[in-house]
Design a protein around this motif. Structure first.
Motif, PDB file in Angstrom:
ATOM      1  N   ILE A  77       0.872  -1.177   0.000  1.00 12.67           N
ATOM      2  CA  ILE A  77       0.000   0.000   0.000  1.00 12.67           C
ATOM      3  C   ILE A  77       0.904   1.220   0.000  1.00 12.67           C
ATOM      4  O   ILE A  77       1.797   1.352   0.844  1.00 12.67           O
ATOM      5  CB  ILE A  77      -0.926   0.020   1.232  1.00 12.67           C
ATOM      6  N   ASN A  78       0.673   2.115  -0.940  1.00 13.68           N
ATOM      7  CA  ASN A  78       1.451   3.338  -1.045  1.00 13.68           C
ATOM      8  C   ASN A  78       0.958   4.309   0.038  1.00 13.68           C
ATOM      9  O   ASN A  78      -0.077   4.949  -0.108  1.00 13.68           O
ATOM     10  CB  ASN A  78       1.276   3.942  -2.441  1.00 13.68           C
ATOM     11  N   LEU A  79       1.709   4.378   1.123  1.00 14.07           N
ATOM     12  CA  LEU A  79       1.316   5.228   2.248  1.00 14.07           C
ATOM     13  C   LEU A  79       1.392   6.710   1.909  1.00 14.07           C
ATOM     14  O   LEU A  79       0.664   7.522   2.505  1.00 14.07           O
ATOM     15  CB  LEU A  79       2.183   4.910   3.469  1.00 14.07           C
ATOM     16  N   THR A  80       2.235   7.079   0.962  1.00  5.94           N
ATOM     17  CA  THR A  80       2.333   8.481   0.551  1.00  5.94           C
ATOM     18  C   THR A  80       1.001   8.950  -0.028  1.00  5.94           C
ATOM     19  O   THR A  80       0.513  10.030   0.313  1.00  5.94           O
ATOM     20  CB  THR A  80       3.464   8.673  -0.476  1.00  5.94           C
ATOM     21  N   ASN A  81       0.406   8.126  -0.899  1.00 10.57           N
ATOM     22  CA  ASN A  81      -0.908   8.466  -1.474  1.00 10.57           C
ATOM     23  C   ASN A  81      -1.972   8.577  -0.388  1.00 10.57           C
ATOM     24  O   ASN A  81      -2.768   9.508  -0.376  1.00 10.57           O
ATOM     25  CB  ASN A  81      -1.364   7.393  -2.467  1.00 10.57           C
ATOM     26  N   VAL A  82      -1.977   7.598   0.508  1.00  9.55           N
ATOM     27  CA  VAL A  82      -2.987   7.570   1.577  1.00  9.55           C
ATOM     28  C   VAL A  82      -2.843   8.796   2.473  1.00  9.55           C
ATOM     29  O   VAL A  82      -3.824   9.481   2.772  1.00  9.55           O
ATOM     30  CB  VAL A  82      -2.884   6.267   2.400  1.00  9.55           C
ATOM     31  N   GLU A  83      -1.617   9.084   2.874  1.00  8.36           N
ATOM     32  CA  GLU A  83      -1.388  10.233   3.752  1.00  8.36           C
ATOM     33  C   GLU A  83      -1.773  11.539   3.061  1.00  8.36           C
ATOM     34  O   GLU A  83      -2.339  12.444   3.690  1.00  8.36           O
ATOM     35  CB  GLU A  83       0.067  10.276   4.205  1.00  8.36           C
ATOM     36  N   HIS A  84      -1.523  11.640   1.774  1.00  8.26           N
ATOM     37  CA  HIS A  84      -1.893  12.843   1.022  1.00  8.26           C
ATOM     38  C   HIS A  84      -3.414  13.051   1.071  1.00  8.26           C
ATOM     39  O   HIS A  84      -3.878  14.171   1.338  1.00  8.26           O
ATOM     40  CB  HIS A  84      -1.403  12.733  -0.426  1.00  8.26           C
ATOM     41  N   ARG A  85      -4.188  11.979   0.845  1.00 10.79           N
ATOM     42  CA  ARG A  85      -5.649  12.095   0.909  1.00 10.79           C
ATOM     43  C   ARG A  85      -6.118  12.447   2.312  1.00 10.79           C
ATOM     44  O   ARG A  85      -7.039  13.244   2.487  1.00 10.79           O
ATOM     45  CB  ARG A  85      -6.321  10.794   0.436  1.00 10.79           C
ATOM     46  N   LEU A  86      -5.490  11.842   3.324  1.00  6.83           N
ATOM     47  CA  LEU A  86      -5.856  12.179   4.702  1.00  6.83           C
ATOM     48  C   LEU A  86      -5.618  13.659   4.972  1.00  6.83           C
ATOM     49  O   LEU A  86      -6.471  14.337   5.566  1.00  6.83           O
ATOM     50  CB  LEU A  86      -5.057  11.327   5.693  1.00  6.83           C
ATOM     51  N   ASN A  87      -4.480  14.172   4.538  1.00  9.82           N
ATOM     52  CA  ASN A  87      -4.160  15.586   4.741  1.00  9.82           C
ATOM     53  C   ASN A  87      -5.155  16.495   4.027  1.00  9.82           C
ATOM     54  O   ASN A  87      -5.537  17.542   4.561  1.00  9.82           O
ATOM     55  CB  ASN A  87      -2.738  15.886   4.280  1.00  9.82           C
ATOM     56  N   LEU A  88      -5.580  16.099   2.821  1.00 11.92           N
ATOM     57  CA  LEU A  88      -6.558  16.900   2.077  1.00 11.92           C
ATOM     58  C   LEU A  88      -7.871  17.043   2.834  1.00 11.92           C
ATOM     59  O   LEU A  88      -8.566  18.050   2.707  1.00 11.92           O
ATOM     60  CB  LEU A  88      -6.838  16.271   0.705  1.00 11.92           C
ATOM     61  N   HIS A  89      -8.201  16.032   3.622  1.00 10.12           N
ATOM     62  CA  HIS A  89      -9.465  16.035   4.363  1.00 10.12           C
ATOM     63  C   HIS A  89      -9.278  16.401   5.839  1.00 10.12           C
ATOM     64  O   HIS A  89     -10.216  16.300   6.627  1.00 10.12           O
ATOM     65  CB  HIS A  89     -10.146  14.672   4.241  1.00 10.12           C
ATOM     66  N   GLY A  90      -8.062  16.801   6.206  1.00  3.54           N
ATOM     67  CA  GLY A  90      -7.815  17.235   7.577  1.00  3.54           C
ATOM     68  C   GLY A  90      -7.863  16.123   8.597  1.00  3.54           C
ATOM     69  O   GLY A  90      -8.208  16.358   9.760  1.00  3.54           O
ATOM     70  N   VAL A  91      -7.516  14.904   8.189  1.00  4.64           N
ATOM     71  CA  VAL A  91      -7.536  13.763   9.091  1.00  4.64           C
ATOM     72  C   VAL A  91      -6.111  13.413   9.496  1.00  4.64           C
ATOM     73  O   VAL A  91      -5.239  13.247   8.644  1.00  4.64           O
ATOM     74  CB  VAL A  91      -8.200  12.531   8.417  1.00  4.64           C
ATOM     75  N   ASP A  92      -5.891  13.310  10.786  1.00 10.38           N
ATOM     76  CA  ASP A  92      -4.591  12.896  11.301  1.00 10.38           C
ATOM     77  C   ASP A  92      -4.458  11.385  11.125  1.00 10.38           C
ATOM     78  O   ASP A  92      -5.372  10.633  11.469  1.00 10.38           O
ATOM     79  CB  ASP A  92      -4.469  13.269  12.779  1.00 10.38           C
TER      80      ASP A  92
END
Length: 114
Positions: A77-92
């Motif tokens: 799982i590409n964690l960079t992609n996942v973290e980017h989406r989380l950041n876009l939605h303001g989720v830690d």
């Protein structure tokens, strides 16, 4: 090792796996590694879709987040992609309970049937 559950629903009268849900809440994920690798091993203990916790902080893992590996029955799982989406939605990222993967996406990527 990250634990997971496979949830099913009925399709044309037959049990069909629909989601693989990775419990990441109780795991230490090294987000600096940028890739999380998961080994899947059949047969699976199937859980009915009604048992899925919709109130948990569930994050969908898209097919574009999935990575092939050289090991059999292992995917990344590409964690960079996942973290980017989380950041876009303001989720830690520490608030995430589960990663939810569509079984169809995983089957397409790994080219096998779960």
């Amino acid at each position: 090792m990250i634990s997971y559950k496979v949830y099913y629903d009925y399709h044309e009268g037959t049990k069909a796996p629909i989601w693989i849900v990775l419990n990441v809440r109780n795991q230490i994920i090294d987000w600096d590694h940028k890739t999380l690798t998961i080994a899947v091993q059949a047969p699976f203990d199937l859980h009915p879709a009604e048992e899925f916790d919709q109130d948990a902080m569930n994050v969908t893992i898209l097919i574009d987040d999935l990575l092939l590996t050289t090991s059999e029955n292992v995917f990344g799982i590409n964690l960079t992609n996942v973290e980017h989406r989380l950041n876009l939605h303001g989720v830690d990222r520490t608030e995430v309970d589960n990663f939810v993967i569509q079984v169809a996406d995983l089957e397409d990527m790994l080219q096998f049937t779960l």
